[in-house]
Write an enzyme that holds these catalytic residues in place. Structure first.
Site, PDB file in Angstrom:
ATOM      1  CB  SER B  48      -3.893  -8.936 -63.212  1.00 41.63           C
ATOM      2  OG  SER B  48      -5.178  -8.990 -62.653  1.00 41.63           O
ATOM      3  CB  ALA B  72       0.038 -18.458 -54.647  1.00 39.59           C
ATOM      4  CB  CYS B 131      -0.717  -6.539 -55.937  1.00 39.68           C
ATOM      5  SG  CYS B 131      -1.341  -5.287 -57.000  1.00 39.68           S
ATOM      6  CG  ASN B 193      -8.980 -10.811 -56.455  1.00 41.15           C
ATOM      7  OD1 ASN B 193      -8.726 -12.003 -56.639  1.00 41.15           O
ATOM      8  ND2 ASN B 193      -8.360  -9.851 -57.091  1.00 41.15           N
ATOM      9  CB  THR B 194      -8.835 -15.301 -54.315  1.00 40.97           C
ATOM     10  OG1 THR B 194      -7.666 -14.477 -54.359  1.00 40.97           O
ATOM     11  CG2 THR B 194      -9.103 -15.883 -55.676  1.00 40.97           C
ATOM     12  N   GLY B 244     -17.373 -14.913 -57.355  1.00 35.17           N
ATOM     13  CA  GLY B 244     -16.905 -15.799 -56.297  1.00 35.17           C
ATOM     14  C   GLY B 244     -17.747 -17.062 -56.221  1.00 35.17           C
ATOM     15  N   GLY B 245     -17.218 -18.140 -56.755  1.00 34.72           N
ATOM     16  CA  GLY B 245     -17.864 -19.440 -56.582  1.00 34.72           C
ATOM     17  C   GLY B 245     -19.071 -19.713 -57.432  1.00 34.72           C
TER      18      GLY B 245
END
Ligand SMILES: Cc1cc2nc3c(=O)[nH]c(=O)nc-3n(C[C@H](O)[C@H](O)[C@H](O)COP(=O)(O)OP(=O)(O)OC[C@H]3O[C@@H](n4cnc5c(N)ncnc54)[C@H](O)[C@@H]3O)c2cc1C
Ligand SMILES: Cc1cc2nc3c(=O)[nH]c(=O)nc-3n(C[C@H](O)[C@H](O)[C@H](O)COP(=O)(O)O)c2cc1C
Ligand code: FES
Lengths: 269, 305
Positions: B48, B72, B131, B193-194, B244-245
């Site tokens: 990003s 993070a 964000c 997203n996470t 995701g995963g």
């Protein structure tokens, strides 16, 4: 995917030893890193401070040692740590030096000597001859001279200092050139400041000699995901930190020249 | 022919296969993206990128969780002006579509970064809306239908390439955000997203990530991500990229059946950068065995009553 080596383990520093005015060796117990090979590194978590990559300098019966030069916040913090301090360990990560037989030459600069000492210990019994060239700014900063002297049987250890306080007064590359022209080596290993590594790479390339060099880049994940540590198409944390001459050729436009900074932009090495 | 089985098109994009590199995984340099493409990805998404350089958070930035990974990073990126050069270079070495992931702290910032990315050669823009909004500290843009539609609308007006909105799963009802994005002009959605998460060390009694909280990825989040895709597909016609995963072909097929037209893969790349090729082979074998002529035919089949 979760793996045992990437799980963070809390362990106490059991011993701190002063190696030079700027370098200390820290020893801790860790089962997985106790099985590490020369060239591999750990991510060491200093709670509340940082997590930094460090080469494994020695393993001995589950005891693991790293030698750390105080250069900034995290490493200076480490230099104030005493036995009993809790740290977190992830690793071992990365590949390792490939063991070679015959005549081998190791060239170390600064804390880059640490993983090479580990390698030298493993190779000494298996090689026909082991030579070591170590360089530092001044006598006090020449690391592990006594240990290396024992392994290399005296005359095969060459030391250089920039100020002439010990060994030859020159850069490591000077005696190296003479050595490479005079003798035949089956493998050359190096680790140290990248300008030194680059120079050595140029010297071995000229003479068409095999080389393995360990590189450093900014490490965050340590497992090949985040992209912070890339050089060319390679991830230093996963495909390295040890690279062969053939791989170094592929990244020659970055080696000793540029790396990614904390913000991912290209900065000078 | 192989490409016939796996080829897909959505939102005006044509991909040779439906596996895409997720944002933030090896996504800084053109060389890394090329390597992933060689590993079989049908398209790649960059890290990003924002309006100005960011160093990100100090380490630890990544910590392993029970069945996944917490990160993070703090959106480290060189800023779009510097990154435009990398985009231009990437376009000369990549043979698959390049999606540029964009983040910002206001709608204007998103629009401006996105338009510069497209100018530099992005084939599509993916908005990372996880964000915080400048005016509303704490709340993520992707958690507010109002902020989200403002961002999507402004960005849509600024770019002439497909606009993909990557949704956050950290909301009560993801379809509300999906609707806001679609109505504001999103051409496709990435879900998800996470998941917001954290880890604490019992010895020091401290959170491990320097930023305390981070995002969970990997197998742990797959069932949640799958449910998000299913929910969106049930209500809307919009093309969905499931994320995701995803680790093997079976995971990918589950996402197609839930309604995804393509999938993004992130965490699984650490263990195997050929994971895209391996997953594609698995999908192909599955389609043959089930007598389908194209992956398109199985999209959304789990919704059959
Ligand atoms: C694979 C590898 C093995 C290493 N082995 C050793 C070793 O055995 N002994 C030793 O003393 N040092 C080693 N280093 C370097 C060591 O990691 C840095 O000196 C340390 O991270 C500096 O942290 P700091 O906070 O003290 O300094 P800072 O002031 O934060 O940084 C000083 C410099 O260190 C480097 N650095 C900072 N953070 C990182 C990071 N997360 N990853 C990589 N580099 C960083 C940067 O170049 C920076 O400019 C190794 C690095 C790598 C990549
Ligand atoms: C190290 C790391 C960095 C990430 N950085 C970004 C990012 O910059 N932008 C973004 O939209 N998503 C980012 N993500 C999220 C992934 O793109 C993806 O949505 C998430 O990891 C779930 O997919 P996975 O389980 O396949 O990894 C990041 C994930 C990881 C693990
Ligand atoms: S440190 Fe993250 S990819 Fe190497």
């Amino acid at each position: 995917m979760p793996t045992a080596n990437n799980a963070i383990r809390m362990t106490e520093i059991v011993n701190v030893r002063t190696e030079s005015p700027t370098v200390k060796t820290f020893t801790f117990t860790d089962r997985l890193c106790g099985k590490a090979k020369p060239g591999q590194f750990v991510m060491l978590w200093l709670p509340g401070i940082d997590e930094i990559p460090l080469s494994i300098m020695d393993v001995n019966n589950g005891l693991v040692s790293v030698s750390v030069k105080a250069v900034g916040d995290a490493t200076r913090h480490m230099h104030n740590m005493e036995a009993g301090t809790l740290v977190g360990v992830r690793g071992p990560f990365g590949n390792s030096f490939i063991e070679s037989r015959g005549r081998v030459l190791l060239v170390g600069g600064g804390t880059g000597t640490a993983p090479l000492l580990f390698l030298a210990k493993q190779l000494s019994a298996k090689t026909e001859r082991l030579s070591f060239v170590e360089g530092a700014k001044t006598k006090d900063e020449l690391l592990f001279v006594r240990e290396l002297d024992g392994i290399c049987s005296g005359k095969n250890l060459i030391t250089t200092t920039e100020d002439g306080t010990a060994g030859l007064q020159c850069l490591v590359t000077q005696p190296l050139g003479e050595l490479l022209d005079k003798e035949r080596f089956d493998m050359i290993y190096t680790c140290g400041p990248e300008v030194m590594v680059k120079k050595i790479f140029e010297m071995t390339e000229q003479r068409k000699l095999p080389l393995e060099a360990s590189l450093e880049r900014l490490m965050r994940c340590g497992i090949g995901l985040c992209g912070s540590c890339v050089i060319g198409k390679y991830r230093v944390c996963r495909d390295g930190p040890v690279f062969t001459a053939a791989q170094l050729r592929e990244v020659a436009d970055e080696l000793g020249i540029s790396k990614l900074g904390f913000d991912g932009s290209r900065i000078p090495v | 022919m192989e490409s016939n089985l796996l080829g897909i098109s959505f939102a005006g994009l044509s991909l040779e296969n439906p596996t895409i590199l997720a944002s933030g995984i090896l996504g800084y340099t053109a060389e890394s993206l090329k390597r992933v493409a060689k590993g079989g990805a049908g398209a790649v998404v960059t890290k990003s990128i924002g309006a100005s350089p960011r160093a990100g958070y100090p380490n630890p930035t990544v910590v392993q969780a029970e069945a996944g990974l917490l990160n993070a990073m703090g959106l480290p990126n060189p800023g779009i002006d510097v990154y435009s050069e990398e985009i231009k270079y990437a376009k000369t070495v990549l043979r698959v579509p390049l999606f540029v992931s964009v983040f910002g702290y206001s709608a204007d910032e998103y629009a401006s970064v996105a338009s510069k990315a497209v100018e530099a050669g992005a084939d599509a823009v993916e908005l990372n809306v996880s964000c915080p909004h400048v005016k509303q500290t704490g709340a993520e843009i992707g958690q507010s239908p109002k902020f989200l539609s403002e961002v999507v609308e402004k960005t849509k007006a600024a770019v002439n390439k497909p606009l993909i909105v990557k949704l956050s799963p950290n909301v009560a009802d993801i379809t509300v955000l999906a609707q806001a994005a679609i109505e504001a002009g999103a051409d496709a959605l990435t879900a998800v997203n996470t998941l917001k998460a954290m880890a604490i060390d019992t010895e020091t009694m401290m959170p491990i990530l320097s930023n305390v909280k981070g995002g969970l990825s990997g197998p742990a989040i797959k069932p949640v991500a799958l449910r998000c895709v299913f929910d969106i597909a049930e209500q809307f016609e919009v093309p969905i990229i499931g994320c995701g995963g995803i680790t093997d072909w079976r995971d990918a097929v589950e996402f197609f059946l839930a309604g995804a037209s393509a999938v993004e893969i992130g965490t699984a790349v650490a263990d195997d950068d050929e994971v895209f090729r391996t997953i594609c082979r698995g999908i192909e074998t599955y389609l043959r065995k089930k007598h389908y002529g194209s992956v398109k035919e199985i999209v959304g089949l789990a919704h059959r009553k």
